[in-house]
Design a protein around this motif. Structure first.
Motif, PDB file in Angstrom:
ATOM      1  N   GLY A  99       0.766  -1.213   0.042  1.00 36.28           N
ATOM      2  CA  GLY A  99      -0.056   0.187   0.070  1.00 36.28           C
ATOM      3  C   GLY A  99       0.942   1.236  -0.140  1.00 36.28           C
ATOM      4  O   GLY A  99       0.422   2.270   0.525  1.00 36.28           O
ATOM      5  N   GLU A 185       1.754   4.202   4.514  1.00 37.08           N
ATOM      6  CA  GLU A 185       0.730   3.155   3.970  1.00 37.08           C
ATOM      7  C   GLU A 185      -0.416   3.966   3.404  1.00 37.08           C
ATOM      8  O   GLU A 185      -0.993   4.671   4.169  1.00 37.08           O
ATOM      9  N   GLU A 187      -4.387   2.831   2.372  1.00 33.41           N
ATOM     10  CA  GLU A 187      -5.109   1.602   2.493  1.00 33.41           C
ATOM     11  C   GLU A 187      -5.517   1.367   0.974  1.00 33.41           C
ATOM     12  O   GLU A 187      -6.045   0.172   0.619  1.00 33.41           O
ATOM     13  N   ARG A 193      -2.378  -7.653   0.653  1.00 39.42           N
ATOM     14  CA  ARG A 193      -1.597  -7.221   1.592  1.00 39.42           C
ATOM     15  C   ARG A 193      -0.378  -8.515   2.245  1.00 39.42           C
ATOM     16  O   ARG A 193      -0.718  -9.529   2.437  1.00 39.42           O
TER      17      ARG A 193
END
Length: 510
Positions: A99, A185, A187, A193
């Motif tokens: 991310g 990061e 999202e 992930r």
């Protein structure tokens, strides 16, 4: 102009690599797409130059044609194509797994240093600089002293090499490490992930550190020499760096580990992609621990096996170091064996969906293993004395690059729908894998057979020693491999638009 706009405005290739702006993933798609697109432009140049080499021999053209073609071909194949392809795909992978954004100044510098450097080196080569892509200093200066090329061309070529190496040794590893450990990061950019303990990420981190650590001494030495060539430092101040032994050891410590870092990087990509195509939907390797052990063994054994490059160089290595290089070279086979077991056990336990992207990855791995066997043979101290200056060594270098390129093209095939919002044709994909496998394996064993017959590398008169038959085979398999590239590009051109991100991410998660 941003990366997406450059891709979009590029004739012909723009449609193949056009970034899907509707998904909100431009920060992990744009620069990687531009890098991959540009790598394919270099691929076309490398393929044409590769075909020109046997054609020049068969038609009896001036030897300068052959030596120009072989120098430019090697330079284009190794860095602007294979390495840049790896950079683009791996940055997209890292972005989607963590991310983290693959955008900003560093990716732009990676791109411009790589391609401007490649253009400068290519210009020097076509202007008369005909060094091996392995440089072999001080031969470039010897060429000046014997009147084969000018000092200006050496400066131009070395400037291009310095820019390429800046991208390879500093900018790319720093970008990967920045994304892995320091960036914030987002999202909305996470596609699948992964943690840094995942085998698909461990190899990426290893490779970045290997490039940075083993490449820094070379850049210090090469930078010192370049400053002398520019006239910024007096030649007396760079004498230590201009010693052939100093330069060659620094060069091969890096060059050897460059290939090993690329191998570790692509094997980690195999570990990451294979679970996504398991028939039972488990999305897990047979054993993450075994996969990580394989990567660590490859790292430990490969780092010091570079000594096998010095068996036949002056001054000769002490026998202890020579045999250490021999043993460590064979030790890499243990890491490869663990990788083979992990991949086969995963397939045996869970089954696979034989999609073209995955088959390209697996066939690239097969070619990599077969080439690795030949590398272990050449790394034997006794055998190396017979094969070191032959086509066997050239074939090993070329085959490891073509194997890694096939794996990365397979990984890109998998990521292509996320980047572009378009779907590739399965039939054309399978045809590409078949043609590439035949061409690459044919070239691998033709080069090895020629080397065993005494066919020298970088030699412009194959007919003289009765080696033209191998040259014809090289041309045939080279044309098959080139046809595979054409099929791949046609598939990109004909790709069809598919559904929005919701379905896309579920189907092709990173």
């Amino acid at each position: 102009m941003n990366a997406t706009a450059i891709v979009q405005n590029t004739p012909l290739f723009g449609r193949m690599f056009n970034v899907d702006r509707s998904t909100g993933l431009e920060d992990i798609n744009a620069w990687p797409s531009l890098m991959v697109m540009t790598s394919f432009v270099w691929l076309i140049a490398a393929a044409l130059l590769g075909i020109l080499m046997p054609v020049a021999q068969l038609l009896g053209l001036n030897t300068n044609v052959f030596y120009t073609a072989i120098t430019a071909h090697g330079a284009a194949l190794a860095f602007p194509f294979t390495f840049q392809l790896m950079v683009g795909v791996s940055l997209h992978r890292a972005g989607g797994c963590l991310g983290k954004k693959a955008s900003g100044k560093l990716p732009a510098l990676i791109y411009y240093c790589m391609n401007i450097g490649g253009l400068l080196l290519t210009a020097a080569v076509f202007s008369g600089l005909k060094i091996s892509y392995a440089v072999m200093y001080p031969l470039p200066i010897v060429g000046v002293q014997t009147g084969q090329w000018s000092m200006g061309l050496v400066v131009l070529g070395f400037t291009g090499i310095a820019l390429v190496l800046t991208s390879v040794i500093f900018l790319y590893p720093l970008q990967l490490l920045r994304m892995t450990f320091f960036s914030r990061e987002h999202e909305e950019l996470v596609l699948s992930r992964r943690t840094i303990k995942d085998p698909g990420m461990v190899g990426m981190i290893m490779a970045a550190l290997v490039l940075l650590i083993t490449g820094t001494p070379l850049m210090i030495i090469a930078g010192t020499i370049l400053l002398g060539l520019y006239g910024i430092l007096p030649m007396s101040a760079i004498a230590w760096a201009a010693e052939p032994v100093v330069f060659q050891f620094a060069f091969y410590i890096f060059a050897h580990n460059l290939m090993e870092a690329m191998a570790i990087m692509v094997i980690s990509a195999v570990y990451a992609t294979l679970p996504l195509y398991l028939a039972d939907g488990t999305r897990k390797l047979y054993s993450d621990k075994l996969a990580n052990v394989a990567l660590w063994i490859l790292l430990v054994t490969s780092v010091t096996s570079f000594f096998h490059h010095f068996y036949n160089m002056f001054p000769a290595l002490p026998s202890a170091l020579a045999y250490h290089g021999n043993i460590m070279s064979w030790g890499t086979g243990i890491g490869a064996a663990f990788s083979i077991f992990t991949i086969l056990a995963t397939i045996w336990k869970h089954g696979i969906r034989a999609e073209p992207g995955l088959m390209a990855i697996l066939m690239g791995f097969v070619i990599y293993i077969f080439d690795g066997v030949t590398a272990m043979v050449i790394a034997n101290v006794a055998v190396n004395a017979q094969l070191h200056a032959t086509m066997s060594v050239s074939g090993h270098t070329m085959s490891v690059l073509t194997a890694m390129a096939l794996m990365w093209m397979g990984v890109f095939y998998h990521h292509y729908p996320v980047i572009t919002g378009r779907r590739l044709d399965r039939t054309l994909g399978n045809r590409f894998v078949a043609l590439y496998s035949i061409g690459a394996m044919g070239l691998l064993y033709t080069f090895q057979a020629g080397g065993a017959a005494g066919m020298p590398r970088r030699f412009a008169d194959w007919a003289q020693g009765g080696w033209m038959g191998y040259g014809v085979a090289i041309l045939i398999f080279g044309l098959i491999l080139s046809t595979a590239f054409v099929v791949y590009l046609v598939n990109l051109q004909r790709a069809r638009e598919i559904s929005p991100l919701g379905d896309l991410a579920a189907e092709t998660a990173t």
